[in-house]
Design an enzyme around this catalytic site. Sequence first.
Site, PDB file in Angstrom:
ATOM      1  N   LEU A 174      15.865 -50.955  19.451  1.00 49.93           N
ATOM      2  CA  LEU A 174      15.370 -52.067  19.716  1.00 49.93           C
ATOM      3  C   LEU A 174      13.782 -52.076  19.540  1.00 49.93           C
ATOM      4  O   LEU A 174      12.940 -51.318  20.090  1.00 49.93           O
ATOM      5  CB  LEU A 174      15.714 -52.768  20.961  1.00 49.93           C
ATOM      6  CG  LEU A 174      17.281 -52.945  21.203  1.00 49.93           C
ATOM      7  CD1 LEU A 174      17.275 -53.521  22.676  1.00 49.93           C
ATOM      8  CD2 LEU A 174      17.961 -53.733  20.149  1.00 49.93           C
ATOM      9  N   GLY A 195      19.907 -52.728  17.731  1.00 42.26           N
ATOM     10  CA  GLY A 195      19.059 -53.062  16.570  1.00 42.26           C
ATOM     11  C   GLY A 195      19.001 -52.345  15.515  1.00 42.26           C
ATOM     12  O   GLY A 195      18.438 -51.891  14.694  1.00 42.26           O
ATOM     13  N   TYR A 197      -2.091 -46.502  20.170  1.00 44.47           N
ATOM     14  CA  TYR A 197      -0.842 -46.387  20.059  1.00 44.47           C
ATOM     15  C   TYR A 197      -0.209 -45.566  21.433  1.00 44.47           C
ATOM     16  O   TYR A 197      -0.151 -45.748  22.409  1.00 44.47           O
ATOM     17  CB  TYR A 197      -0.092 -45.581  19.060  1.00 44.47           C
ATOM     18  CG  TYR A 197       1.339 -45.911  18.976  1.00 44.47           C
ATOM     19  CD1 TYR A 197       1.957 -46.977  18.282  1.00 44.47           C
ATOM     20  CD2 TYR A 197       2.225 -44.931  19.628  1.00 44.47           C
ATOM     21  CE1 TYR A 197       3.330 -47.030  18.290  1.00 44.47           C
ATOM     22  CE2 TYR A 197       3.562 -45.185  19.634  1.00 44.47           C
ATOM     23  CZ  TYR A 197       4.007 -46.307  19.097  1.00 44.47           C
ATOM     24  OH  TYR A 197       5.536 -46.484  19.264  1.00 44.47           O
ATOM     25  N   SER A 240      19.995 -53.944  12.430  1.00 46.59           N
ATOM     26  CA  SER A 240      19.857 -54.780  11.317  1.00 46.59           C
ATOM     27  C   SER A 240      18.642 -54.525  10.662  1.00 46.59           C
ATOM     28  O   SER A 240      18.361 -55.394   9.377  1.00 46.59           O
ATOM     29  CB  SER A 240      19.848 -56.375  11.777  1.00 46.59           C
ATOM     30  OG  SER A 240      18.615 -56.514  12.541  1.00 46.59           O
TER      31      SER A 240
END
Length: 390
Positions: free
Chosen positions: A138, A47, A234, A49
Amino acid sequence: MIIEPKIIGRVCLTAHPLGMKKALEEQIEYVREAGKFVMPGRVLVLGGSAGYGLGTRISAAFGGDAGTINISLEREPTGKKPASPGWYSSKYFDEAARKEGLIAESLNADAFTHETRLAVIEKIRELFGQVDLVVYSLASPVRKDPDSGETYKSVLKPLGKTYTAKSVDFVRGRVDEVSIEAATAEEEAGTVKVMGGEDWTLWISGLLEADVLAKGAKSIAYSYIGPELTYAIYRAGTIGSAKENLERSASALDSMIKSIGGEAFVSVNKALVTRASSVIPVVPLYISLLYKIMKEKGIHENCVEQMYRMLRTKVYGPSGTLRDENGLVHMDDWEMRRDVQDLIGARWDKIDDDNLKSLADIGGFREDFMRLHGFNWPGVDYSADVNPMG
Ligand code: NAD
């Protein structure tokens, strides 16, 4: 072609290559100015990027002189359609790091498959032999179980009962109210499957078995806790169940990786605007209030600033990894300061359309959102023709 922002709801469907280049250059520049530090030189980022993964990759490469392999899943460009933002970031990162003489490789592949893991193991053997750090960053709405083939979805919902709270439409700059129905048991389990620790565990056990983790290797995954204000959606919601599962996996992985003298742990990061966080209800209003206060106090950090501080001072600092009694690294230390949270609480009750701009940094939220898609960058002529291939 001319590329313009195309925003639907809280998602931007386009990205501008020239702006993405600027965004990357600005982050590299931050790390260059912040200075070099010592860390082991071979890093795998899952992850890498966008968001926190990209911030970690840039800090490790340009601050710690590390070679990096990044696995991310991004939409490729066509002659007529731009790529997703992270595709440009990975391309420009690899170019910039190689120019610096660093090893940099990006694989655009689904990290949830066994095939990708095997390809990455081969890549590690070819480029590095072994890796010293595995970053798990990710954020995905779906995951296909690599053994059963079943697809699971991650949802952002409260547990137990419907939750109604203030929220913000950050595109229009209006305070509104959202009501979100409680998740079903199946939705909660699906979210844990996607965002919990199962896939991280598959990665670490697979890499250990293949003997591509170096002696003393570390692995970090990212989590969020946040204040009571956002608990219902959350921490006490579906995503919170997944994060608790991720944190429990860290203890099991920590014991497993001890066999090579390594460690696995979770870093609790600050709430920031990323593609993943913009779609969480209520959170954009919280982030806008948080940004305003942290900027006023001079303690605001973006992804690369957080990850640089984490690597330099809390993971590879003079005292090694700084973990609390629960095994967590805290990058939310400044966000959770009593003075910051007290102010957010006081402003939350008062916030409405009229005072949104003065009490919250809604402009800062929108600006970050636009910029992470390559828009609103000074010096880019958005009316000019641009090649979507980057
Ligand atoms: P992001 O959306 O910016 O990045 C997500 C990354 O995951 C991208 O590189 C994307 O390509 C990659 N990805 C998604 N699905 C993939 C797949 N199937 N295969 C390979 N790559 C895939 O997200 P982010 O906000 O940086 O989140 C990263 C981590 O940090 C998450 O665990 C998140 O919960 C955590 N975190 C985020 C925040 C926040 O406020 N943004 C705060 C604390 C912790």
